[in-house]
Motif scaffolding. Structure first.
Motif, mmCIF file in Angstrom:
data_model
loop_
_atom_site.group_PDB
_atom_site.id
_atom_site.type_symbol
_atom_site.label_atom_id
_atom_site.label_comp_id
_atom_site.label_asym_id
_atom_site.label_seq_id
_atom_site.Cartn_x
_atom_site.Cartn_y
_atom_site.Cartn_z
ATOM 1 N N GLY A 77 1.098 -1.132 -0.241
ATOM 2 C CA GLY A 77 0.358 -0.273 -0.275
ATOM 3 C C GLY A 77 0.205 1.694 0.158
ATOM 4 N N ALA A 78 0.232 2.257 0.594
ATOM 5 C CA ALA A 78 1.024 3.332 1.064
ATOM 6 C C ALA A 78 2.203 3.521 2.169
ATOM 7 C CB ALA A 78 -0.281 4.577 0.753
ATOM 8 N N CYS A 79 1.618 2.552 3.102
ATOM 9 C CA CYS A 79 2.372 3.279 4.111
ATOM 10 C C CYS A 79 3.406 2.508 4.989
ATOM 11 C CB CYS A 79 0.965 3.488 5.724
ATOM 12 S SG CYS A 79 0.018 5.095 5.084
ATOM 13 N N VAL A 80 3.863 2.931 6.003
ATOM 14 C CA VAL A 80 4.865 1.860 6.271
ATOM 15 C C VAL A 80 4.448 0.029 7.417
ATOM 16 C CG1 VAL A 80 6.609 1.480 8.298
ATOM 17 C CG2 VAL A 80 6.171 3.791 7.290
ATOM 18 N N ASP A 104 12.023 7.060 -0.650
ATOM 19 C CA ASP A 104 9.952 8.487 -1.424
ATOM 20 C C ASP A 104 10.743 9.755 -0.451
ATOM 21 O OD1 ASP A 104 8.961 10.061 -2.832
ATOM 22 O OD2 ASP A 104 8.164 8.719 -3.285
ATOM 23 N N LYS A 105 10.784 10.778 -1.033
ATOM 24 C CA LYS A 105 10.478 11.804 0.144
ATOM 25 C C LYS A 105 9.684 12.370 0.276
ATOM 26 C CE LYS A 105 13.465 12.325 4.253
ATOM 27 N NZ LYS A 105 14.294 13.201 5.500
ATOM 28 N N ARG A 106 8.818 12.941 -1.079
ATOM 29 C CA ARG A 106 7.812 13.700 -0.877
ATOM 30 C C ARG A 106 6.789 13.338 0.002
ATOM 31 N NH1 ARG A 106 4.877 10.943 -6.143
ATOM 32 N NH2 ARG A 106 5.789 9.260 -4.792
ATOM 33 N N ILE A 107 5.702 14.396 0.329
ATOM 34 C CA ILE A 107 4.797 14.596 1.466
ATOM 35 C C ILE A 107 4.324 13.660 1.347
ATOM 36 C CG2 ILE A 107 5.365 16.846 1.561
ATOM 37 C CD1 ILE A 107 2.391 17.357 0.422
ATOM 38 N N LEU A 108 3.545 13.140 2.379
ATOM 39 C CA LEU A 108 2.460 12.051 2.189
ATOM 40 C C LEU A 108 1.572 11.797 1.825
ATOM 41 C CD1 LEU A 108 2.611 8.589 3.532
ATOM 42 C CD2 LEU A 108 1.097 10.378 5.382
ATOM 43 N N GLU A 110 0.932 12.646 -1.508
ATOM 44 C CA GLU A 110 1.512 12.446 -2.611
ATOM 45 C C GLU A 110 1.932 10.742 -2.913
ATOM 46 O OE1 GLU A 110 4.715 15.123 -3.798
ATOM 47 O OE2 GLU A 110 3.530 17.286 -3.235
ATOM 48 N N ILE A 111 2.390 10.765 -1.814
ATOM 49 C CA ILE A 111 3.257 8.949 -1.502
ATOM 50 C C ILE A 111 1.757 8.171 -2.041
ATOM 51 C CG2 ILE A 111 4.008 7.306 -0.319
ATOM 52 C CD1 ILE A 111 5.774 9.416 0.267
ATOM 53 N N VAL A 112 0.849 8.999 -0.907
ATOM 54 C CA VAL A 112 -0.653 7.431 -0.865
ATOM 55 C C VAL A 112 -1.491 7.928 -2.637
ATOM 56 C CG1 VAL A 112 -3.025 8.025 0.097
ATOM 57 C CG2 VAL A 112 -0.894 7.549 1.374
ATOM 58 N N LYS A 113 -1.417 9.078 -2.758
ATOM 59 C CA LYS A 113 -2.086 9.178 -4.078
ATOM 60 C C LYS A 113 -0.911 8.750 -5.726
ATOM 61 C CE LYS A 113 -3.803 13.896 -3.466
ATOM 62 N NZ LYS A 113 -3.956 15.617 -3.379
ATOM 63 N N SER A 114 -0.354 8.244 -5.176
ATOM 64 C CA SER A 114 0.653 7.769 -6.322
ATOM 65 C C SER A 114 0.830 5.682 -5.804
ATOM 66 C CB SER A 114 2.292 7.471 -6.233
ATOM 67 O OG SER A 114 2.266 7.623 -5.339
ATOM 68 N N LYS A 115 -0.395 5.643 -4.889
ATOM 69 C CA LYS A 115 -0.503 4.266 -4.433
ATOM 70 C C LYS A 115 -2.096 3.548 -4.915
ATOM 71 C CE LYS A 115 4.059 3.344 -3.570
ATOM 72 N NZ LYS A 115 4.689 2.395 -4.328
ATOM 73 N N GLY A 139 3.380 17.600 5.568
ATOM 74 C CA GLY A 139 4.589 18.485 5.620
ATOM 75 C C GLY A 139 6.061 16.821 5.331
ATOM 76 N N ASN A 140 5.265 15.517 5.785
ATOM 77 C CA ASN A 140 5.726 14.104 6.306
ATOM 78 C C ASN A 140 6.024 13.801 5.684
ATOM 79 O OD1 ASN A 140 4.988 15.428 8.737
ATOM 80 N ND2 ASN A 140 5.377 14.045 10.124
ATOM 81 N N SER A 141 6.839 12.388 5.657
ATOM 82 C CA SER A 141 6.771 10.932 4.833
ATOM 83 C C SER A 141 5.987 10.026 4.928
ATOM 84 C CB SER A 141 8.173 10.817 3.768
ATOM 85 O OG SER A 141 9.042 12.459 3.535
#
Length: 173
Positions: A77-80, A104-108, A110-115, A139-141
Motif C-alpha cells: 500500500g502507501a504506508c509503512v 521517496d521523501k515526497r510528502i505523504l 503525494e505518496i498515497v495518491k501515487s499508490k 510535510g511528513n513522508s
C-alpha cells in the motif's frame, strides 16, 4: 559494540534470509552487531502459538538492542509495514534511538495518491475509495507518529537505504 535491530518488511521477501544476512554483515563492517526478526527461535509448531513466540522473540531482540533501524518504505500500500510501525513505537517507548530510511521523501499525500485511487472532495482534500480524507498534510513522508518517534529518539529519517543510515551513525560516533 552497539547493537542494532533491523525492522522492516524484508521478512516477507522470498529470499528474506539472504537479504537479512547481508544486512547484518553490512552492519558488522560498520562496527555494529545486528539482529533481525529471524534471530528469534520459535519452537512451537501450532501457527498461532508460533506467531506469539515470534512476537515475544522480536520484543526480546528489540530490548537487547541500542538502536532500531527501520525500513520505512511503503509496504502493500502507501504506508509503512504495520509490524515495522509497531516496532518503531515499541522501541520509542523503551528509549531506544531509532533511524528510518526510505527511497521517496515526497510528502505523504503525494505518496498515497501515487499508490491508491483518490478523488477530489469538497473539503479540498483528496478522499480514498474507503471514504477517508487524505488530510495528513504536515510535510511528513510517513505517518507523523512514526516520524516524530524517530526524530524525538535522537535518530533521523533519511532518504536512502541501510548503508546510508550506517554511514550517518558512523559519522556521529
Amino acid at each position: 559494540m552497539q547493537s542494532i535491530y533491523l525492522a522492516g518488511p524484508e521478512v516477507f521477501l522470498p529470499n528474506a534470509m539472504e537479504i537479512l544476512t547481508k544486512a547484518k554483515k553490512l552492519c558488522d563492517t560498520f562496527g555494529f552487531r545486528a539482529f533481525s526478526p529471524f534471530d528469534g527461535e520459535p519452537t512451537d509448531k501450532l501457527e498461532l502459538a508460533k506467531a506469539k513466540q515470534i512476537f515475544k522473540e522480536n520484543i526480546s531482540l528489540i530490548n537487547q538492542c541500542d538502536i532500531l533501524i527501520a525500513n520505512c518504505n511503503p509496504f502493500r500500500g502507501a504506508c509503512v509495514d504495520d509490524g515495522t510501525a509497531f516496532e518503531i513505537g515499541y522501541a520509542y517507548s523503551k528509549g531506544k534511538r531509532i533511524f528510518g530510511y526510505l527511497n521517496d521523501k515526497r510528502i505523504l499525500p503525494e505518496i498515497v495518491k501515487s499508490k491508491i485511487h483518490t478523488i477530489s472532495h469538497p473539503s479540498g482534500y483528496a478522499i480514498d475509495d474507503d471514504g477517508y480524507l487524505l488530510n495528513e498534510d504536515f510535510g511528513n513522508s510517513i505517518n507523523l507518529m512514526l516520524e516524530f518517534s524517530i526524530l524525538d529518539s535522537g535518530g533521523d529519517l533519511v532518504l536512502g537505504d541501510l548503508k546510508t543510515v550506517l554511514n550517518l551513525l558512523k559519522s556521529r560516533s
